[in-house]
Design a protein around this motif. Structure first.
Motif, PDB file in Angstrom:
ATOM      1  N   MET A   1       9.392  18.522   1.468  1.00  0.00           N
ATOM      2  CA  MET A   1       8.644  17.101   1.115  1.00  0.00           C
ATOM      3  C   MET A   1       7.793  17.163  -0.139  1.00  0.00           C
ATOM      4  O   MET A   1       7.305  15.912  -1.022  1.00  0.00           O
ATOM      5  N   VAL A   2       8.326  18.203  -0.993  1.00  0.00           N
ATOM      6  CA  VAL A   2       7.630  17.956  -2.676  1.00  0.00           C
ATOM      7  C   VAL A   2       8.236  17.421  -3.148  1.00  0.00           C
ATOM      8  O   VAL A   2      10.039  17.781  -3.639  1.00  0.00           O
ATOM      9  N   ALA A   3       8.400  16.311  -4.728  1.00  0.00           N
ATOM     10  CA  ALA A   3       9.494  15.548  -4.777  1.00  0.00           C
ATOM     11  C   ALA A   3       9.505  16.723  -6.055  1.00  0.00           C
ATOM     12  O   ALA A   3       8.924  17.385  -6.695  1.00  0.00           O
ATOM     13  N   GLN A   4      10.856  16.220  -6.701  1.00  0.00           N
ATOM     14  CA  GLN A   4      11.469  16.951  -7.689  1.00  0.00           C
ATOM     15  C   GLN A   4      10.566  16.577  -8.879  1.00  0.00           C
ATOM     16  O   GLN A   4      10.120  16.464  -9.437  1.00  0.00           O
ATOM     17  N   ILE A  60      11.839   5.020   0.954  1.00  0.00           N
ATOM     18  CA  ILE A  60      13.207   5.694   1.454  1.00  0.00           C
ATOM     19  C   ILE A  60      14.064   6.729   0.284  1.00  0.00           C
ATOM     20  O   ILE A  60      14.698   6.877   0.123  1.00  0.00           O
ATOM     21  N   ARG A  61      13.409   6.124  -1.462  1.00  0.00           N
ATOM     22  CA  ARG A  61      13.894   7.646  -2.211  1.00  0.00           C
ATOM     23  C   ARG A  61      13.932   8.571  -2.073  1.00  0.00           C
ATOM     24  O   ARG A  61      14.812  10.063  -1.735  1.00  0.00           O
ATOM     25  N   ARG A  62      12.432   8.999  -1.586  1.00  0.00           N
ATOM     26  CA  ARG A  62      12.132  10.030  -0.901  1.00  0.00           C
ATOM     27  C   ARG A  62      13.012  11.252   0.277  1.00  0.00           C
ATOM     28  O   ARG A  62      13.141  12.430   0.658  1.00  0.00           O
ATOM     29  N   ASN A  63      12.989  10.209   1.099  1.00  0.00           N
ATOM     30  CA  ASN A  63      14.439  10.250   2.640  1.00  0.00           C
ATOM     31  C   ASN A  63      15.691  10.533   2.215  1.00  0.00           C
ATOM     32  O   ASN A  63      16.249  10.360   3.447  1.00  0.00           O
ATOM     33  N   GLU A  64      16.139  10.732   0.682  1.00  0.00           N
ATOM     34  CA  GLU A  64      16.605  10.505   0.590  1.00  0.00           C
ATOM     35  C   GLU A  64      17.591  11.950   0.774  1.00  0.00           C
ATOM     36  O   GLU A  64      18.782  12.166   1.181  1.00  0.00           O
TER      37      GLU A  64
END
Length: 69
Positions: A1-4, A60-64
């Motif tokens: 769940m952590v973003a890059q 949407i971008r986070r869940n891709e």
């Protein structure tokens, strides 16, 4: 769940920009409706829509990405 790390700034800008647009949109819509300024009401609704779109794009971008296993 952590973003890059490379996507962190983009996600933060979309999140804060979306929240800011929703707050401004609510205020403009309320002022426009109270004083019957239809132009202000229209701009407020546009800001509300912009804020919602930015938040949806962020989600949407986070869940891709595939889930970590």
């Amino acid at each position: 769940m952590v973003a890059q790390a490379s996507d962190g700034h983009i996600l933060l800008v979309k999140k804060l920009g979306g929240l800011f647009a929703i707050i401004i949109g609510c205020m403009l819509t309320a002022v426009g409706m109270t004083f019957e300024y239809y132009g202000t009401t229209f701009v407020g609704v546009l800001f509300l829509a912009l804020g919602a779109i930015l938040l949806v794009l962020k989600i949407i971008r986070r869940n891709e990405r595939p889930p970590l296993t």
